[in-house]
Design a protein around this motif. Structure first.
Motif, PDB file in Angstrom:
ATOM      1  N   ASN A 146       0.842  -1.188   0.010  1.00 22.53           N
ATOM      2  CA  ASN A 146       0.049   0.103   0.001  1.00 22.53           C
ATOM      3  C   ASN A 146       0.923   1.309   0.112  1.00 22.53           C
ATOM      4  OD1 ASN A 146      -3.111  -0.504   0.294  1.00 22.53           O
ATOM      5  ND2 ASN A 146      -2.309  -2.061   1.620  1.00 22.53           N
ATOM      6  N   ILE A 147       1.984   1.066   0.572  1.00 29.29           N
ATOM      7  CA  ILE A 147       2.885   2.379   0.578  1.00 29.29           C
ATOM      8  C   ILE A 147       3.339   2.562  -0.798  1.00 29.29           C
ATOM      9  CG2 ILE A 147       5.196   3.193   1.085  1.00 29.29           C
ATOM     10  CD1 ILE A 147       4.569   2.360   4.018  1.00 29.29           C
ATOM     11  N   ILE A 148       3.798   1.365  -1.378  1.00 28.40           N
ATOM     12  CA  ILE A 148       4.257   1.411  -2.940  1.00 28.40           C
ATOM     13  C   ILE A 148       3.064   2.044  -3.631  1.00 28.40           C
ATOM     14  CG2 ILE A 148       4.690   0.031  -5.258  1.00 28.40           C
ATOM     15  CD1 ILE A 148       6.163  -1.838  -3.333  1.00 28.40           C
ATOM     16  N   VAL A 149       1.821   1.827  -3.689  1.00 33.68           N
ATOM     17  CA  VAL A 149       0.640   2.250  -4.335  1.00 33.68           C
ATOM     18  C   VAL A 149       0.752   3.824  -4.392  1.00 33.68           C
ATOM     19  CG1 VAL A 149      -1.530   2.458  -4.514  1.00 33.68           C
ATOM     20  CG2 VAL A 149      -0.594   0.182  -4.512  1.00 33.68           C
ATOM     21  N   ILE A 150       0.795   4.326  -2.793  1.00 35.10           N
ATOM     22  CA  ILE A 150       0.682   5.711  -2.560  1.00 35.10           C
ATOM     23  C   ILE A 150       1.763   6.497  -3.071  1.00 35.10           C
ATOM     24  CG2 ILE A 150       0.586   7.181  -0.508  1.00 35.10           C
ATOM     25  CD1 ILE A 150      -0.659   5.064   1.156  1.00 35.10           C
ATOM     26  N   THR A 188      -4.817  -7.809  -1.024  1.00 32.28           N
ATOM     27  CA  THR A 188      -4.975  -8.072  -2.500  1.00 32.28           C
ATOM     28  C   THR A 188      -5.422  -6.751  -3.165  1.00 32.28           C
ATOM     29  OG1 THR A 188      -7.351  -8.457  -1.975  1.00 32.28           O
ATOM     30  CG2 THR A 188      -5.702 -10.350  -1.952  1.00 32.28           C
ATOM     31  N   ASN A 189      -5.799  -5.864  -2.526  1.00 36.12           N
ATOM     32  CA  ASN A 189      -6.472  -4.431  -3.174  1.00 36.12           C
ATOM     33  C   ASN A 189      -5.056  -3.834  -3.857  1.00 36.12           C
ATOM     34  OD1 ASN A 189      -9.037  -4.579  -2.442  1.00 36.12           O
ATOM     35  ND2 ASN A 189      -8.942  -3.363  -0.744  1.00 36.12           N
ATOM     36  N   PRO A 190      -3.963  -3.556  -3.129  1.00 39.44           N
ATOM     37  CA  PRO A 190      -2.746  -2.901  -3.857  1.00 39.44           C
ATOM     38  C   PRO A 190      -2.270  -3.932  -4.946  1.00 39.44           C
ATOM     39  CG  PRO A 190      -2.300  -3.858  -1.882  1.00 39.44           C
ATOM     40  CD  PRO A 190      -3.727  -3.714  -1.771  1.00 39.44           C
ATOM     41  N   ILE A 191      -2.272  -5.016  -4.947  1.00 37.31           N
ATOM     42  CA  ILE A 191      -1.724  -6.076  -5.803  1.00 37.31           C
ATOM     43  C   ILE A 191      -2.570  -5.957  -7.007  1.00 37.31           C
ATOM     44  CG2 ILE A 191      -1.504  -8.612  -6.446  1.00 37.31           C
ATOM     45  CD1 ILE A 191      -1.045  -9.185  -3.617  1.00 37.31           C
ATOM     46  N   VAL A 192      -4.029  -5.733  -6.830  1.00 32.92           N
ATOM     47  CA  VAL A 192      -5.101  -5.711  -7.970  1.00 32.92           C
ATOM     48  C   VAL A 192      -4.654  -4.326  -8.897  1.00 32.92           C
ATOM     49  CG1 VAL A 192      -7.369  -5.385  -8.934  1.00 32.92           C
ATOM     50  CG2 VAL A 192      -6.625  -7.101  -7.103  1.00 32.92           C
ATOM     51  N   PHE A 193      -4.339  -3.482  -8.127  1.00 34.12           N
ATOM     52  CA  PHE A 193      -4.138  -2.245  -8.511  1.00 34.12           C
ATOM     53  C   PHE A 193      -2.784  -2.122  -9.484  1.00 34.12           C
ATOM     54  CE2 PHE A 193      -1.475   1.882  -8.520  1.00 34.12           C
ATOM     55  CZ  PHE A 193      -2.551   2.665  -9.115  1.00 34.12           C
TER      56      PHE A 193
END
Length: 342
Positions: free
Chosen positions: A50-54, A298-303
């Motif tokens: 999630n930090i990677i996504v942000i 899984t949410n950040p993986i999907v993104f």
């Protein structure tokens, strides 16, 4: 304290029941030894991904509504990791004693708060995607108050719904039992279980399905009216690129919604089965309940899977977000529309 009527929606090692006593001690020790490292890995995965996504979204020069609401979901999932998975890993699986502060603040309030926020962050993301497709030219949806108000509604709702858990949290020091006990005690046990099923499963699913129906109707209507023209001019090409980018974000949201249901249904199934004595409090129960935080993993993986191109820094054309399309009459610049730019 009536142990048979104690609500146990979220896992807690300190609830000792007759069912647990019948479980094989050897198997439980092996299971706990394995699962504490799995739980720690889940926490690490939630935080890092999630930090990677942000970070990737913050680095984008052109901010978008989709990126904003995905970041909102990533912040909510990060809260699940910090406020639920981490305390559970420390106090449940690594058997560090609870204290009054961690019991009431983390287990009592912040853990359910993070789950509620993460759930409704998906709902507001669905609502925004519906508005993008159904009302693409609406001036209201382009206002900052719309964007921030919609995102903030998930956090406000989560903070209000979690109050009931905070009020009914009880901490028992070790002198009362063989070990410290931190739990939720509700005088209305079955009601709170069904309430959470409605608030965390049924209501979000109704909202998400409604959004998808509206999206499908809008797309079908535009195709019927020949909204997607087949001409070769730049405007027609730009419309098609925008359309397929929007559909990509809808597919991404659909996967997130399906994974959400898959992760959460086992928890509530285990909770209700345990309440009606159809399932013993043991390995099976804990495995089912332990699947809920996987949604935040899984949410950040999907993104990242749907938007893997943002990793390709070497592709300068992607960074410029432009390609040149040659028509029969002249050369025209048309922007590439990324799934995160809508």
């Amino acid at each position: 304290m009536n142990e048979d009527n104690t609500t146990q929606i979220y896992t807690n090692k300190t609830i000792l029941t007759n069912d647990a006593a019948n479980e094989s001690t050897g198997k439980m020790k092996i299971f706990e030894g394995i699962f504490k490292w799995i739980s720690l890995s889940i926490f690490g995965g939630i935080v890092i991904l999630n930090i990677i996504v942000i970070g990737l979204l913050m680095k984008q020069k052109k901010k978008s509504r989709m990126g904003f609401f995905v970041a909102n979901l990533a912040y909510a999932d990060l809260c699940v990791g910090i406020f639920h998975v981490l305390p559970e890993t420390i106090h449940v699986w690594f058997e560090v004693d609870w204290n009054e502060f961690t019991c009431h603040i983390f287990y009592g309030y912040l853990a359910p708060f993070s789950f509620y926020v993460s759930t409704y962050a998906i709902v507001v993301l669905s609502i925004d995607r519906m508005n993008v497709v159904v009302k693409p030219l609406s001036p209201v949806t382009r206002l900052r108050i719309y964007k921030y108000g919609l995102a903030l509604s998930a956090w406000i709702l989560g903070s209000l719904l979690a109050i009931q858990y905070s009020v009914h949290t009880t901490y028992y020091p070790p002198q009362n039992f063989d070990e410290d006990v931190c739990l939720h005690e509700f005088p209305y046990d079955p009601e709170i279980r069904y309430f959470d099923v409605c608030v965390l499963i049924i209501i979000p699913i109704i909202f998400i399905i409604t959004c998808y129906i509206m999206i499908y109707m809008a797309i079908h209507r535009r195709h019927t009216c020949k909204f997607m023209t087949s001409n070769s001019n730049s405007d027609g090409m730009h419309e098609r690129v925008n359309f397929y980018a929007k559909m990509r974000t809808v597919k991404q949201l659909f996967v997130v919604s399906v994974v959400y249901v898959i992760c959460w249904i086992p928890l509530f199934s285990a909770s209700l089965l345990c309440y009606y004595n159809e399932l013993q409090f043991g390995i099976t129960y804990r495995v089912l309940v332990g699947q809920a935080p996987l949604n935040s993993l899984t949410n950040p993986i999907v993104f990242l899977l749907f938007n893997h191109n943002i990793f390709c820094k070497c592709r300068k054309s992607s960074n410029k977000n432009a390609i040149v399309l040659k028509t029969n009459s002249s050369s025209t610049n048309v922007k590439i529309v990324n799934a995160t730019q809508l």
